[in-house]
Design a protein around this motif. Structure first.
Motif, PDB file in Angstrom:
ATOM      1  N   ALA A  97     -39.350  27.733  50.255  1.00  0.00           N
ATOM      2  CA  ALA A  97     -38.944  26.456  49.678  1.00  0.00           C
ATOM      3  C   ALA A  97     -37.870  26.662  48.624  1.00  0.00           C
ATOM      4  O   ALA A  97     -37.755  27.733  48.023  1.00  0.00           O
ATOM      5  CB  ALA A  97     -40.155  25.752  49.059  1.00  0.00           C
ATOM      6  N   GLY A  98     -37.078  25.618  48.409  1.00  0.00           N
ATOM      7  CA  GLY A  98     -36.050  25.637  47.388  1.00  0.00           C
ATOM      8  C   GLY A  98     -34.667  25.919  47.963  1.00  0.00           C
ATOM      9  O   GLY A  98     -34.504  26.763  48.832  1.00  0.00           O
ATOM     10  N   ARG A  99     -33.659  25.190  47.470  1.00  0.00           N
ATOM     11  CA  ARG A  99     -32.312  25.307  48.011  1.00  0.00           C
ATOM     12  C   ARG A  99     -31.769  26.728  47.922  1.00  0.00           C
ATOM     13  O   ARG A  99     -31.221  27.254  48.900  1.00  0.00           O
ATOM     14  CB  ARG A  99     -31.370  24.356  47.266  1.00  0.00           C
ATOM     15  CG  ARG A  99     -29.932  24.399  47.807  1.00  0.00           C
ATOM     16  CD  ARG A  99     -28.962  23.676  46.882  1.00  0.00           C
ATOM     17  NE  ARG A  99     -29.277  22.250  46.843  1.00  0.00           N
ATOM     18  CZ  ARG A  99     -29.367  21.544  45.707  1.00  0.00           C
ATOM     19  NH1 ARG A  99     -29.204  22.131  44.542  1.00  0.00           N
ATOM     20  NH2 ARG A  99     -29.630  20.251  45.765  1.00  0.00           N
ATOM     21  N   GLU A 100     -31.924  27.378  46.783  1.00  0.00           N
ATOM     22  CA  GLU A 100     -31.364  28.722  46.611  1.00  0.00           C
ATOM     23  C   GLU A 100     -32.028  29.715  47.570  1.00  0.00           C
ATOM     24  O   GLU A 100     -31.371  30.597  48.128  1.00  0.00           O
ATOM     25  CB  GLU A 100     -31.524  29.182  45.164  1.00  0.00           C
ATOM     26  CG  GLU A 100     -30.719  28.364  44.160  1.00  0.00           C
ATOM     27  CD  GLU A 100     -29.241  28.325  44.532  1.00  0.00           C
ATOM     28  OE1 GLU A 100     -28.694  29.390  44.910  1.00  0.00           O
ATOM     29  OE2 GLU A 100     -28.631  27.242  44.458  1.00  0.00           O
ATOM     30  N   THR A 101     -33.333  29.578  47.757  1.00  0.00           N
ATOM     31  CA  THR A 101     -34.041  30.478  48.674  1.00  0.00           C
ATOM     32  C   THR A 101     -33.564  30.277  50.107  1.00  0.00           C
ATOM     33  O   THR A 101     -33.351  31.239  50.856  1.00  0.00           O
ATOM     34  CB  THR A 101     -35.555  30.223  48.594  1.00  0.00           C
ATOM     35  OG1 THR A 101     -35.990  30.407  47.250  1.00  0.00           O
ATOM     36  CG2 THR A 101     -36.313  31.179  49.500  1.00  0.00           C
TER      37      THR A 101
END
Length: 318
Positions: free
Chosen positions: A236-240
């Motif tokens: 999850a998460g944009r950077e990941t």
């Protein structure tokens, strides 16, 4: 007898959708419909017409499903889900249900309410016991009364009411907290899908990043996108997500994509191919959830599901 067979056949589609809700597997649902119609034919002498043929067939299908699961019990894998950031922001891997299959919208039909066949609901309802699952579907999806449901499952209305209350509580635990807020205008959804496809094909990391919500979630079924193994993966998460996609979009390991648009379970989906050994080869089916013009969730299934969508495993380069 010919009229009986013809009339029961007219209910095949809705019975298949019903069995799909209960099982999560479209392949198994088709087999169960065949069993249902066979049982109906064999028991046609017991049909008195008072309950209505449709309700009678649903009763047979529901009990055929209970018999199937009793003979072929299955368990969900135990997953150590992260809780950092709150349960709504933590990954919600629909693909943690190993037998869950996406289905094309045109197969499900336009009259089917999307929320009753969306992947989140189908995955969550698999956490209920078979009989509790049946009670919830008959009461809350089909709108049967407690008395009608009790008659179908050969129990009491009081038992049904208890099962439904417990089932609803369990669903609340397994469904995303802000599910009812997931919304997107049709034009926004279409534009986001077109931009997503273009970003992959053009290897445009900036455009790809601009499409993702900050709390975007991604899930991969076993075998999807090269994730071979018995366990699903999720993050999850944009950077990941951007970090995970970066090797495929740039550098020496960048791959050439070919993407075909479709729809699955009421959501836009993309059949993704990668260039390999002189052809475009199936990579995975990405089911997208678009929220207010941005990608909120990507659920990827193995290329084996392409057959359900009539997509080939390979495509020519030109």
């Amino acid at each position: 007898m010919t009229d009986f067979a013809t009339e029961t056949e007219t209910h095949r589609h809705e019975l298949r959708v019903h069995c799909y809700r209960l099982l999560g597997s479209f392949d198994e649902a088709e087999d169960l419909v065949q069993e249902t119609l066979l049982r109906a034919w064999r028991g046609r002498g017991t049909y008195d017409g008072h309950a209505g043929l449709r309700a009678w067939l649903y009763r047979i299908a529901t009990n055929a499903r209970l018999d199937h699961l009793a003979a072929h019990p299955r368990e969900l894998p135990v997953l150590d889900l992260p809780t950092a950031g709150g349960s709504d922001l933590a990954p919600r891997p629909d693909v943690a249900v190993p037998w869950l299959q996406p289905v094309p919208d045109d197969v499900l039909g336009e009259v089917v309410a999307r929320e009753t066949v969306e992947l989140a609901f189908l995955a969550a309802i698999q956490h209920l016991s078979p009989r509790r699952r049946a009670a919830v579907v008959l009461r809350d999806v089909l709108g049967w009364s407690a008395r009608e449901t009790a008659a179908a499952l050969e129990t009491t209305p009081a038992s049904i009411n208890t099962a439904v209350l417990q089932g609803r509580a369990s669903l609340k635990e397994h469904l995303p907290q802000r599910r009812t807020e997931w919304s997107s205008d049709g034009s926004d959804e279409e534009l986001a899908v077109v931009r997503y496809m273009a970003a992959l094909v053009d290897h445009d990391e900036e455009a790809f990043a601009s499409l993702l919500r900050e709390d975007v979630r991604c899930s991969h079924a076993p075998g999807a996108g090269g994730h071979v193994g018995a366990e699903p993966t999720w993050y999850a998460g944009r950077e990941t997500v951007l970090e995970g996609w970066a090797p495929a979009l740039r550098g020496p390991d960048a791959v050439a994509f070919h993407v075909l648009a479709t729809r699955a379970n009421g959501l836009p989906a993309l059949a993704t191919y990668v260039r390999l050994d002189g052809a475009f080869r199936a990579f995975g089916l990405n089911v997208l959830r678009i929220a207010w013009g941005n990608v909120a969730e990507v659920t990827t299934f193995a290329p084996a599901v392409f057959e359900l969508f009539d997509f080939p495993q390979t495509l020519p380069l030109d």
